[in-house]
Motif scaffolding. Structure first.
Motif: not given
Length: 338
Positions: A121-126, A233-236, A294-298
């Motif tokens: 799940q981490i590899v796919a969803m991130a 970028g993605i935070l998990v 969650a994804r990082r905003m600019a």
């Protein structure tokens, strides 16, 4: 942190352990997988008629013993995987090279491992991709590290932080064993550092694509992760309890620099299939942990305000955690209605 290109140019090629090179997976792929006949020094997985499993490293002249007798390693070396071998007392064993998903649940442990269902799940969803720059904290026993390294490949980079030296030692041995490096040699895309991510990541000055937090209090690292992640970028987070889940999600919301967090868990259930007897299996891999992304905003940008109001009482007088920045004032004053 040294440039990974330098590490790749200096690191010796992964050993092929003999055999025709044309049949094997290229050593420079660092896949942890081999093709062709079984060779001395390789690990194999033995499964008996009751489903009991044994992992052994093949050594010429050595003998495998169990309660069903013994057989020599030399009977396995040189044969293509996917065969059966019979022991001196009539036990029958199926012989294969272990898959990554099998290796991580049977390898030596210092800390609990991230199970394959969650690592997938981490590899796919991130969206871990070849060439990605990934940070993980902590490393545990190295189970997730193996999946991350497999995904980023030798052109990527995985920087792992671990506070406990004994866990780091176990992880280092497991990762080296899986990817086939010789003594003192590990995957060229991997760097393992002792220390706390909250302190060490700012010192490293890294800009990364993905950060995975497998730690007791991941909410304490949200600001540090925000500074290190590229826009998009993605935070998990990988957390075990509902209280950890709530605290992390609300901290990310209150930060304001990420998209609204997505939280879930995965459950896996086997099925029994024999002729007309088709039913759920008696065993199930249920809750292991919650996952949040969650994804990082600019820089300077905020996610759009949610149109849907929180449930009555969600942020009422009894709630003491972080609050979303765009929370309507009246919501906090509304009593819970049963």
């Amino acid at each position: 942190m040294p440039d990974p290109a330098d590490a790749r140019s200096e690191a010796p090629a992964a050993p092929t352990a003999g055999g025709p090179a044309s049949t094997d997976v290229p050593a420079e792929a660092w896949s942890g997988v081999h093709r062709g006949p079984l060779r001395a020094g390789e690990w194999v997985r033995l499964t008996d008629q009751k489903g009991r499993r044994h992992n052994i490293c093949l050594e010429p002249g050595k003998r495998f013993f169990s309660n069903r007798g013994h057989f020599d390693h030399d009977e396995l070396i040189g044969r293509e995987e996917g065969f059966t071998v019979q022991s001196s007392a009539g036990g029958v064993y199926l012989v294969f090279r272990p898959l990554l998903s099998e290796f991580v649940v049977s390898m030596p442990r210092g800390a609990a491992v991230v199970y394959p269902k969650d690592a997938a799940q981490i590899v796919a969803m991130a969206d871990i991709f070849p060439g990605a720059r990934v940070v993980e904290a902590g490393v545990g026993s190295g189970a997730l590290t193996c999946s991350l390294l497999r995904a980023v490949g030798p052109l990527g980079r995985v920087l792992s932080f671990e506070r406990r030296e004994e866990f780091a030692d176990v992880a280092r041995r497991n990762v080296t064993q899986f990817f086939g490096g010789t003594e003192g040699q590990s995957h060229p895309a991997w760097e393992l550092r002792l220390g706390d991510l909250a302190e060490e990541l700012p010192r490293a000055g890294e800009t990364v694509d993905r950060i995975i937090l497998d730690m007791l209090a991941p909410w304490e690292c949200v600001d540090v992760c925000s500074d290190a992640l590229v826009p998009g970028g993605i935070l998990v987070a990988y957390v075990a309890t509902t209280t950890q889940l709530s605290r992390f999600v609300e901290t990310v919301r209150a930060h304001g620099g990420f998209t609204d967090p997505h939280a879930w868990e995965s459950l896996v259930r086997d099925w029994h299939v024999e002729g007309l007897a088709v039913r759920p299996g008696h065993k199930m891999m249920g809750h292991t942990a919650f996952l949040v992304t969650a994804r990082r905003m600019a820089p300077g940008e905020k996610p759009p305000a949610k149109k849907r109001r929180p449930a009555p009482g969600a942020y009422g007088v009894d709630y003491t955690g972080p609050r979303p920045l765009d929370l309507p004032p009246q919501v906090a004053d509304e009593p819970f209605e049963s």
